[in-house]
Design an enzyme around this catalytic site. Structure first.
Site, PDB file in Angstrom:
ATOM      1  N   GLU A 280       0.905  -1.022  -0.079  1.00 25.31           N
ATOM      2  CA  GLU A 280      -0.060   0.034   0.073  1.00 25.31           C
ATOM      3  C   GLU A 280       0.957   1.355   0.177  1.00 25.31           C
ATOM      4  O   GLU A 280       0.550   2.155  -0.540  1.00 25.31           O
ATOM      5  CB  GLU A 280      -1.044   0.026   1.204  1.00 25.31           C
ATOM      6  CG  GLU A 280      -1.911  -0.963   1.215  1.00 25.31           C
ATOM      7  CD  GLU A 280      -2.909  -1.321  -0.188  1.00 25.31           C
ATOM      8  OE1 GLU A 280      -3.162  -0.117  -0.724  1.00 25.31           O
ATOM      9  OE2 GLU A 280      -3.011  -2.212  -0.655  1.00 25.31           O
ATOM     10  N   TRP A 283       1.900   1.696  -3.308  1.00 24.99           N
ATOM     11  CA  TRP A 283       0.921   2.259  -4.242  1.00 24.99           C
ATOM     12  C   TRP A 283       0.777   3.860  -4.178  1.00 24.99           C
ATOM     13  O   TRP A 283       0.562   4.462  -4.969  1.00 24.99           O
ATOM     14  CB  TRP A 283      -0.595   1.910  -3.866  1.00 24.99           C
ATOM     15  CG  TRP A 283      -1.259   0.847  -4.456  1.00 24.99           C
ATOM     16  CD1 TRP A 283      -1.284  -0.574  -3.905  1.00 24.99           C
ATOM     17  CD2 TRP A 283      -1.856   0.382  -5.620  1.00 24.99           C
ATOM     18  NE1 TRP A 283      -1.599  -1.520  -4.820  1.00 24.99           N
ATOM     19  CE2 TRP A 283      -1.790  -0.822  -6.169  1.00 24.99           C
ATOM     20  CE3 TRP A 283      -1.844   1.387  -6.850  1.00 24.99           C
ATOM     21  CZ2 TRP A 283      -2.306  -1.339  -7.250  1.00 24.99           C
ATOM     22  CZ3 TRP A 283      -2.439   0.711  -8.102  1.00 24.99           C
ATOM     23  CH2 TRP A 283      -2.742  -0.469  -8.109  1.00 24.99           C
ATOM     24  N   TRP A 311     -20.508  11.455 -20.070  1.00 25.24           N
ATOM     25  CA  TRP A 311     -20.851  11.971 -18.649  1.00 25.24           C
ATOM     26  C   TRP A 311     -22.224  12.749 -18.442  1.00 25.24           C
ATOM     27  O   TRP A 311     -22.484  13.471 -19.183  1.00 25.24           O
ATOM     28  CB  TRP A 311     -19.929  12.738 -17.672  1.00 25.24           C
ATOM     29  CG  TRP A 311     -18.526  12.040 -17.679  1.00 25.24           C
ATOM     30  CD1 TRP A 311     -17.480  12.643 -18.517  1.00 25.24           C
ATOM     31  CD2 TRP A 311     -18.060  10.774 -16.921  1.00 25.24           C
ATOM     32  NE1 TRP A 311     -16.225  11.727 -18.060  1.00 25.24           N
ATOM     33  CE2 TRP A 311     -16.707  10.739 -17.361  1.00 25.24           C
ATOM     34  CE3 TRP A 311     -18.915  10.091 -16.282  1.00 25.24           C
ATOM     35  CZ2 TRP A 311     -15.857   9.644 -16.756  1.00 25.24           C
ATOM     36  CZ3 TRP A 311     -18.013   9.042 -15.687  1.00 25.24           C
ATOM     37  CH2 TRP A 311     -16.859   8.574 -15.891  1.00 25.24           C
ATOM     38  N   ASN A 345     -11.072   3.308   2.721  1.00 27.22           N
ATOM     39  CA  ASN A 345     -10.583   2.748   1.552  1.00 27.22           C
ATOM     40  C   ASN A 345     -11.632   1.876   0.677  1.00 27.22           C
ATOM     41  O   ASN A 345     -12.040   2.505  -0.329  1.00 27.22           O
ATOM     42  CB  ASN A 345      -9.419   2.213   1.427  1.00 27.22           C
ATOM     43  CG  ASN A 345      -8.796   1.806  -0.005  1.00 27.22           C
ATOM     44  OD1 ASN A 345      -8.731   2.838  -0.896  1.00 27.22           O
ATOM     45  ND2 ASN A 345      -8.660   0.453  -0.309  1.00 27.22           N
ATOM     46  N   TRP A 363     -15.550  11.795 -12.987  1.00 25.99           N
ATOM     47  CA  TRP A 363     -14.798  11.501 -11.847  1.00 25.99           C
ATOM     48  C   TRP A 363     -14.227  12.796 -11.070  1.00 25.99           C
ATOM     49  O   TRP A 363     -13.998  12.756  -9.957  1.00 25.99           O
ATOM     50  CB  TRP A 363     -13.530  10.541 -12.254  1.00 25.99           C
ATOM     51  CG  TRP A 363     -12.916  11.008 -13.225  1.00 25.99           C
ATOM     52  CD1 TRP A 363     -13.159  10.699 -14.694  1.00 25.99           C
ATOM     53  CD2 TRP A 363     -11.677  11.446 -13.169  1.00 25.99           C
ATOM     54  NE1 TRP A 363     -11.951  11.375 -15.617  1.00 25.99           N
ATOM     55  CE2 TRP A 363     -11.176  11.754 -14.644  1.00 25.99           C
ATOM     56  CE3 TRP A 363     -10.886  11.896 -12.068  1.00 25.99           C
ATOM     57  CZ2 TRP A 363      -9.844  12.442 -14.612  1.00 25.99           C
ATOM     58  CZ3 TRP A 363      -9.443  12.671 -12.305  1.00 25.99           C
ATOM     59  CH2 TRP A 363      -9.089  12.904 -13.751  1.00 25.99           C
ATOM     60  N   TRP A 386      -9.277   8.045  -8.122  1.00 25.41           N
ATOM     61  CA  TRP A 386     -10.448   8.309  -9.060  1.00 25.41           C
ATOM     62  C   TRP A 386     -10.222   7.542 -10.448  1.00 25.41           C
ATOM     63  O   TRP A 386     -11.399   7.161 -10.841  1.00 25.41           O
ATOM     64  CB  TRP A 386     -10.625   9.875  -8.951  1.00 25.41           C
ATOM     65  CG  TRP A 386     -11.525  10.133  -7.684  1.00 25.41           C
ATOM     66  CD1 TRP A 386     -10.771  10.855  -6.665  1.00 25.41           C
ATOM     67  CD2 TRP A 386     -12.878  10.222  -7.492  1.00 25.41           C
ATOM     68  NE1 TRP A 386     -11.903  10.945  -5.722  1.00 25.41           N
ATOM     69  CE2 TRP A 386     -13.237  10.439  -6.091  1.00 25.41           C
ATOM     70  CE3 TRP A 386     -13.806   9.585  -8.428  1.00 25.41           C
ATOM     71  CZ2 TRP A 386     -14.379  10.311  -5.603  1.00 25.41           C
ATOM     72  CZ3 TRP A 386     -15.115   9.327  -7.861  1.00 25.41           C
ATOM     73  CH2 TRP A 386     -15.330   9.781  -6.501  1.00 25.41           C
TER      74      TRP A 386
END
Ligand code: FAD
Length: 483
Positions: A280, A283, A311, A345, A363, A386
């Site tokens: 993590e 990440w 969208w 998360n 987004w 996102w």
């Protein structure tokens, strides 16, 4: 002040331990002037959001206190960075400016500019690492390109990597002459007043380096061993909650990494749990490397075909923001965010999927809301995640993977406790109904005091319909790519 003063320009590195720029400044000899500049204009549309401003005020208070204990003062100034640095160089006679390197597009550009302009004035402008474990330039594919997929990035990251040794906080920093003025933090009005919505944040968090160190210590002794299983459970505190501390640099990623390595050695946790935690942290590094490579990432999809995504324009954004979508697990996440400045998360993934796929809203509108409301708002992590959820990122979840919010709730909050905590109007519903209250029978609803459409909304979008609509929209961009 003597010629050899060094300005240490603090930004997202609000700590004294493990701070290479500060250590180097102390080593250089001469007085050290600790400076923080609030320069909203530099960041433009990505200036700090409301929750981050609250955090920043507290974090600067903590840093100020820690610096004062070492005999010095934290100088606070607001306005244009370059002019402020130039003025302070004049006032103090400083011959060097040391700074922790940043990766936001406005920051990298500014660093280049300052390097040039101070170089021309004979003032050393030097950048140091410390915000990341590995610099983005160090990790390249065999063809020299930046990694766009996490797994090979992680493999390369892990290879022969060991975190740098811990750097102690300086014991003494020396006084700064009174003639060097500082703003008063209260004049910056960073904390909300009308209304003051920060009560829940203050209860949940302890900003500052000491708070960060305690978080890490508690997590290693109490949470790390179960991290692998606990991290996806919405109703338990199974993760470190270090993210705002990392975002503001109150703790270094190296300190987190070293703590994980120590845990591996001491078998505090099962190896898998520790490895997952390290992954993590990686990440985060991956997000930063992506932002560094693609500075447009916060504003534009990394996959070109999504530029033409149809969208929707919809009034539903407010319902999502307020946690009134009619899907309890989405609403719980959004209300946790509003109350505490943080969201689990798993809930972030569910809520983000709901916005981009069920509501078909861009987004970027979710990214902007998170930016304003998260205490851990972080340009790289926010944008990368996102884009990951929306399916338009470099190494993204496929767009057609559309979370069913009822099943997600039942899986990750099986007893409904997360929903009960954040959506109190559903508190008395039995676990079997809590993730789909609209489907409960009339007697159950009555007993629980729930009147659908009155004190809790009907789902604003039917799941099956939403899924079909999202897939049709996705087909359009897929075929536009082929065309
Ligand atoms: P832990 O599970 O304890 O992880 C330890 C650290 O690793 C975190 O503090 C964080 O720095 C890093 N990390 C964990 N997960 C991720 C991830 N998916 N991507 C990048 N780094 C990660 N994180 C932010 O720090 N700032 C954001 O603005 C942000 N926005 C997000 C938006 C969306 C839509 C999603 C799905 C995720 C977002 N995340 C963001 C990532 C993640 O949700 C948080 O980092 C995590 O929940 C923080 O809790 P923790 O510190 O307990 O994490």
């Amino acid at each position: 002040m003597t010629e050899s003063a060094t300005i240490v320009w603090f930004r997202n590195d609000l700590r004294l331990h493990d701070h290479p720029a500060l250590t180097a400044a102390v080593k250089r000899g001469g007085p050290v002037i600790a400076l923080f500049i609030l320069d909203d204009a530099a960041a433009g549309r990505w200036k700090l959001g409301g929750a981050s401003r609250w955090w920043l005020a507290k974090s600067l208070e903590a840093l100020s206190h820690d610096i004062a204990q070492r005999g010095a003062r934290l100088i606070l100034r607001r306005g244009d960075t370059e002019s402020i640095l130039k003025r302070l160089v004049d006032e103090s006679g400083a011959t060097a400016i040391y700074v922790t390197r940043s990766y936001e597009p406005w920051a990298t550009g500014l660093e280049e500019k300052l390097h040039k302009s101070f170089g021309g004035l004979g003032v050393v402008f030097k950048r140091f690492g410390g915000r990341l474990l590995r610099e983005p330039e160090d990790l390249r594919t065999s063809s020299g390109a930046a990694y766009q997929v996490f797994t090979p990035f992680w493999r390369a990251f892990r290879k022969e990597f060991s975190a740098p040794k811990a750097l102690a906080a300086p014991r003494h920093l020396g006084s700064v002459p009174d003639a060097i003025a500082s703003d008063d933090i209260s004049d910056w009005k960073l904390a909300p007043t009308k209304p003051n919505w920060s009560g829940g944040l203050a209860k949940a968090w302890r900003p500052g380096e000491r708070g960060a160190q305690l978080r890490l210590k508690n997590f290693v002794s109490e949470g790390l061993a179960n991290y692998d299983d606990g991290r996806d459970r919405l109703n338990v505190e199974g993760t470190s909650r270090l993210s705002p501390h990392l975002a503001f640099g109150e703790i270094s990623p190296a300190a987190c990494w070293r703590a994980a390595v120590d845990a591996l050695h001491q078998t505090h946790g099962s190896d898998r749990a520790v490895e997952t935690f390290m992954k993590e942290l990686a990440w985060r590094e991956f997000s930063y490397a992506l932002l560094f490579q693609f500075p447009q990432m916060p504003n534009e999809p990394l996959r070109d075909e999504f530029a033409a995504f149809p969208w929707a324009k919809s009034a539903n954004l407010k319902a999502w923001q307020r946690g009134l979508t009619g899907y309890p697990v989405v609403d719980a996440g959004m209300r946790e965010l509003w109350a505490t400045g943080y969201m689990h998360n798993r809930a972030r993934m569910i809520a983000a999927s709901f916005l981009t796929k069920h509501l078909l809203l861009p987004w970027t509108s979710g990214e902007a809301w998170f930016w304003d409301t998260l205490v851990d708002a972080d340009l790289a992590n926010n944008a990368a995640n996102w884009q990951w959820v929306a399916g338009c990122g470099a190494d993204a979840a496929p767009y057609f993977r559309i979370f069913n919010p009822v099943l997600q709730g039942e899986k990750f909050d099986p007893d409904g406790d997360y929903v009960r905590r954040w959506v109190p109007e559903l508190q008395r519903l039995p676990s079997a109904d809590i993730h789909k209250p609209w489907a409960a029978d009339a007697t159950t609803l009555k007993r629980a005091g729930v009147v659908i459409g009155k004190n809790y909304p009907l789902p604003i979008m039917d799941h099956k319909e939403a899924r079909a609509r999202a897939l049709t929209a996705y087909d359009r961009v897929k075929s536009s790519k082929r065309g």
